[in-house]
Design a protein around this motif. Structure first.
Motif: not given
Length: 200
Positions: A152-177
């Motif tokens: 499976n492959s999937n791409d998730s898009y987030f507005p940069l203005a909302l997620v800047q500096g959050s865990a979403i910016m890091h290329p790693a698993d986010i255990a809590r989702g």
């Protein structure tokens, strides 16, 4: 009056015969197929024609080539994943997200590779996220593997203005989702829309 098409090429008929044996269970998952030489002798043709027929089945995902051992009927182990389980309260491990946890519980080896990029969104993404022409998005591009095989492959898009500096910016698993991260940022998910576009 019946209209007949052109006769199928020999390599296609070889593939048809082997495919039928796989479909009706004569050849079971893990079974070794006849060798290229054996197929060529049976059909009174060349090895290259036999290989063409085998390659068709490899491309269809019905058989695998394990040189020098030969060709084998592909073993398929069904995978059931319920992404909605991400919203359930559960113990969390920093090393394992919901997908990896569930597969491990089923005795499967699961892994994923994640890349994160900042880019200008395609028109459809811009419209879905209701972004202005100059706004950028963060894209989490993920390839998931089960037992070493990409499934499976999937791409998730987030507005940069909302997620800047959050865990979403890091290329790693986010255990809590990622949904939990968005909720922490004040943007709780309230609904989901799934669209399926089917192609061969």
């Amino acid at each position: 009056m019946a209209v007949t098409g052109r006769a199928r090429a020999l390599y296609q008929r070889i593939a048809d015969d082997l495919r039928a044996q796989i479909t009706d269970g004569s050849l079971q998952p893990g079974d070794r197929l006849p060798t290229e030489a054996e197929i060529a002798a049976r059909w009174e043709t060349t090895r290259s024609t036999a290989v063409q027929g085998l390659k068709l089945l490899v491309n269809e995902g019905l058989i695998v080539s394990e040189r020098p051992r030969g060709y084998f009927v592909r073993s398929r182990q069904p995978m059931v994943y319920r992404p909605q389980a991400e919203f359930h309260k559960r113990p969390l491990s920093p090393e394992m997200d919901q997908f990896i946890t569930q597969m491990a519980e089923e005795g499967r080896e699961a892994s994923q590779h994640i890349e994160v990029q900042v880019e200008a969104p395609p028109r459809k993404i811009r419209e879905r996220l209701q972004l202005g022409d100059d706004e950028l998005v963060v894209v989490r591009k993920r390839v998931r593997y089960i037992d070493g095989v990409p499934y499976n492959s999937n791409d998730s898009y987030f507005p940069l203005a909302l997620v800047q500096g959050s865990a979403i910016m890091h290329p790693a698993d986010i255990a809590r989702g990622a949904n939990a991260v968005m909720s922490e940022l004040g943007h709780e998910q309230v609904r989901a829309l799934d669209e399926f576009h089917i192609r061969m």
